[in-house]
Design an enzyme around this catalytic site. Structure first.
Site, PDB file in Angstrom:
ATOM      1  N   TYR A   1     -29.003  -3.298   3.098  1.00 50.05           N
ATOM      2  CA  TYR A   1     -29.270  -4.581   3.777  1.00 50.05           C
ATOM      3  C   TYR A   1     -29.146  -5.749   2.796  1.00 50.05           C
ATOM      4  CZ  TYR A   1     -31.896  -7.893   6.739  1.00 50.05           C
ATOM      5  OH  TYR A   1     -32.304  -8.967   7.491  1.00 50.05           O
TER       6      TYR A   1
ATOM      7  N   ASN B   1     -25.200 -14.271  13.500  1.00 50.10           N
ATOM      8  CA  ASN B   1     -26.597 -13.814  13.469  1.00 50.10           C
ATOM      9  C   ASN B   1     -26.752 -12.304  13.614  1.00 50.10           C
ATOM     10  OD1 ASN B   1     -29.675 -14.090  14.151  1.00 50.10           O
ATOM     11  ND2 ASN B   1     -28.777 -13.056  15.924  1.00 50.10           N
TER      12      ASN B   1
ATOM     13  N   ALA C   1     -27.530  -5.855   0.005  1.00 50.04           N
ATOM     14  CA  ALA C   1     -26.127  -6.030  -0.417  1.00 50.04           C
ATOM     15  C   ALA C   1     -25.355  -6.791   0.658  1.00 50.04           C
ATOM     16  CB  ALA C   1     -25.477  -4.664  -0.668  1.00 50.04           C
TER      17      ALA C   1
ATOM     18  N   ASN D   1     -18.994  -5.862  20.122  1.00 47.71           N
ATOM     19  CA  ASN D   1     -19.530  -5.336  18.860  1.00 47.71           C
ATOM     20  C   ASN D   1     -18.983  -6.205  17.734  1.00 47.71           C
ATOM     21  OD1 ASN D   1     -20.152  -3.973  16.560  1.00 47.71           O
ATOM     22  ND2 ASN D   1     -19.127  -2.047  17.130  1.00 47.71           N
TER      23      ASN D   1
ATOM     24  N   LYS E   1     -26.560  -8.906   2.842  1.00 52.53           N
ATOM     25  CA  LYS E   1     -27.039 -10.289   2.946  1.00 52.53           C
ATOM     26  C   LYS E   1     -26.636 -11.119   1.729  1.00 52.53           C
ATOM     27  CE  LYS E   1     -28.917  -9.911   7.011  1.00 52.53           C
ATOM     28  NZ  LYS E   1     -28.335 -10.657   8.154  1.00 52.53           N
TER      29      LYS E   1
HETATM   30  P1  NAI Z   1     -33.261  -8.111  16.288  1.00 52.76           P
HETATM   31  O1  NAI Z   1     -33.032  -6.672  15.983  1.00 52.76           O
HETATM   32  O2  NAI Z   1     -34.507  -8.506  17.039  1.00 52.76           O
HETATM   33  O3  NAI Z   1     -32.004  -8.710  17.077  1.00 52.76           O
HETATM   34  C1  NAI Z   1     -30.693  -8.505  16.638  1.00 52.76           C
HETATM   35  C2  NAI Z   1     -29.738  -8.640  17.806  1.00 52.76           C
HETATM   36  O4  NAI Z   1     -28.413  -8.368  17.319  1.00 52.76           O
HETATM   37  C3  NAI Z   1     -30.024  -7.629  18.922  1.00 52.76           C
HETATM   38  O5  NAI Z   1     -29.971  -8.266  20.194  1.00 52.76           O
HETATM   39  C4  NAI Z   1     -28.938  -6.595  18.744  1.00 52.76           C
HETATM   40  O6  NAI Z   1     -28.564  -5.921  19.937  1.00 52.76           O
HETATM   41  C5  NAI Z   1     -27.797  -7.455  18.206  1.00 52.76           C
HETATM   42  N1  NAI Z   1     -26.791  -6.653  17.509  1.00 52.76           N
HETATM   43  C6  NAI Z   1     -27.010  -5.604  16.670  1.00 52.76           C
HETATM   44  N2  NAI Z   1     -25.839  -5.088  16.261  1.00 52.76           N
HETATM   45  C7  NAI Z   1     -24.860  -5.822  16.851  1.00 52.76           C
HETATM   46  C8  NAI Z   1     -23.442  -5.775  16.831  1.00 52.76           C
HETATM   47  N3  NAI Z   1     -22.785  -4.853  16.130  1.00 52.76           N
HETATM   48  N4  NAI Z   1     -22.744  -6.677  17.563  1.00 52.76           N
HETATM   49  C9  NAI Z   1     -23.392  -7.615  18.296  1.00 52.76           C
HETATM   50  N5  NAI Z   1     -24.733  -7.713  18.357  1.00 52.76           N
HETATM   51  C10 NAI Z   1     -25.456  -6.823  17.646  1.00 52.76           C
HETATM   52  O7  NAI Z   1     -33.173  -8.852  14.894  1.00 52.76           O
HETATM   53  P2  NAI Z   1     -33.691 -10.307  14.424  1.00 52.76           P
HETATM   54  O8  NAI Z   1     -34.941 -10.128  13.678  1.00 52.76           O
HETATM   55  O9  NAI Z   1     -33.622 -11.269  15.537  1.00 52.76           O
HETATM   56  O10 NAI Z   1     -32.562 -10.651  13.332  1.00 52.76           O
HETATM   57  C11 NAI Z   1     -31.477 -11.543  13.579  1.00 52.76           C
HETATM   58  C12 NAI Z   1     -30.784 -11.812  12.262  1.00 52.76           C
HETATM   59  O11 NAI Z   1     -31.701 -12.387  11.341  1.00 52.76           O
HETATM   60  C13 NAI Z   1     -30.226 -10.543  11.580  1.00 52.76           C
HETATM   61  O12 NAI Z   1     -29.002 -10.851  10.944  1.00 52.76           O
HETATM   62  C14 NAI Z   1     -31.298 -10.237  10.559  1.00 52.76           C
HETATM   63  O13 NAI Z   1     -30.789  -9.494   9.492  1.00 52.76           O
HETATM   64  C15 NAI Z   1     -31.716 -11.636  10.143  1.00 52.76           C
HETATM   65  N6  NAI Z   1     -33.019 -11.701   9.514  1.00 52.76           N
HETATM   66  C16 NAI Z   1     -34.157 -11.315  10.177  1.00 52.76           C
HETATM   67  C17 NAI Z   1     -35.375 -11.392   9.536  1.00 52.76           C
HETATM   68  C18 NAI Z   1     -36.650 -11.001  10.201  1.00 52.76           C
HETATM   69  O14 NAI Z   1     -37.683 -11.037   9.526  1.00 52.76           O
HETATM   70  N7  NAI Z   1     -36.683 -10.681  11.470  1.00 52.76           N
HETATM   71  C19 NAI Z   1     -35.490 -11.895   8.157  1.00 52.76           C
HETATM   72  C20 NAI Z   1     -34.234 -12.276   7.579  1.00 52.76           C
HETATM   73  C21 NAI Z   1     -33.057 -12.174   8.242  1.00 52.76           C
END
Ligand code: NAI
Length: 248
Positions: A156, A91, A158, A64, A160
């Site tokens: 969110y 990420n 805040a 985590n 980022k």
């Molecule tokens: P997603 O929800 O598809 O994947 C996120 C991954 O992080 C998942 O595998 C999840 O299990 C893991 N995760 C969640 N909490 C965790 C923790 N406490 N410890 C370890 N792993 C954890 O999200 P996505 O879209 O791939 O996003 C990845 C990053 O990109 C995030 O930081 C998100 O905020 C950022 N982002 C995404 C955007 C989008 O449009 N999808 C836009 C801008 C930023």
């Protein structure tokens, strides 16, 4: 010669989505890739197999990212298994969207802890490894919402925006040791995180994007390869938007 041959990358939250694409992108350029997620599941195993198919070492760890002690343990395990960390990609992230009027303290704390505290945890704990190596690239996944704000995403945005301030500060702290720290601000990227949004909201977003499409995880991964590699050796303390000109 591939861009990241012989480097070790550590990517948090990489079982799926953007993190997974980043792990594969870095692996396709020759990096050995350690990655974390909340649990080891079929996605972890398939990512390990895909990395191995690229001819690099890939290993997933359950951790985590919001928890400091777990981060100490996982970084120690990665250093033991891979020898070092040259590239850190923070990420892992979550959303708990709602208007401030309805936002609970739990929703605030969860998003700040997973999105922002995790970046502190990993950067602080990996830092001595990079200081010793006198080189490193840290890439923090922020968001255009951290730059511009968004109704319904007070927690969110805040978190980022916090990542951006942290990135710029740490870039100034560690620059003299040849460690670069940058933030990447994706726009609307098509992953499970955005899939949760109602169709009409998604369509409205896409209409406002000058490139007229949502981004792919690979669009983000490609910019990450640039920031991880020596191609960006004089780029530090920056926020790079990957958003199809949505945010300029
Ligand atoms: P997603 O929800 O598809 O994947 C996120 C991954 O992080 C998942 O595998 C999840 O299990 C893991 N995760 C969640 N909490 C965790 C923790 N406490 N410890 C370890 N792993 C954890 O999200 P996505 O879209 O791939 O996003 C990845 C990053 O990109 C995030 O930081 C998100 O905020 C950022 N982002 C995404 C955007 C989008 O449009 N999808 C836009 C801008 C930023």
């Amino acid at each position: 010669m591939k861009l990241l041959e012989g480097k070790v990358a550590l990517v948090t939250g990489a079982n799926r989505g953007i993190g997974r694409a980043i792990a594969l992108g870095l692996g396709s350029e020759g990096a050995n890739v350690a990655f974390t997620d909340l649990a080891i599941d079929d996605n972890t195993k398939s990512l390990e197999a895909e990395l191995s198919g690229l001819g690099v070492k890939g290993k997933g760890y359950a951790s985590n990212a919001a928890n400091y002690e777990e981060t100490e343990k996982v970084v120690a395990d990665v250093v033991e298994d891979f020898g070092t960390v040259d590239v850190l990609v923070n990420n892992a992230g979550i959303t708990k969207d709602t208007l401030l009027m309805r936002m609970t303290e739990e929703q605030w704390d969860a998003v700040i802890n997973v999105n922002l505290k995790s970046v502190f945890n990993f950067t602080k704990i990996v830092q001595p490894v990079m200081l010793k190596a006198r080189s490193g690239s840290i890439i923090n996944i922020s968001s255009v919402v951290g730059v511009a704000g968004n109704a319904g995403q007070g927690n969110y945005s805040a978190s980022k925006a916090g990542i951006i301030g942290f990135t710029k500060s740490i870039a100034k702290e560690v620059g003299s040791r040849n460690i670069r720290v940058n933030a990447l601000a994706p726009g609307f990227i098509m992953t499970e995180m955005t899939d949760k949004l109602p169709e009409d909201v998604k369509e409205t977003w896409i209409k406002t994007i000058p490139l007229r499409r949502g981004g792919t995880p690979e669009d983000v991964a490609n910019t990450c390869i640039f920031l991880a590699s020596d191609l960006s050796s004089y780029v530090s303390g920056q926020v790079i938007n990957v958003c199809g000109a949505m945010q300029t």
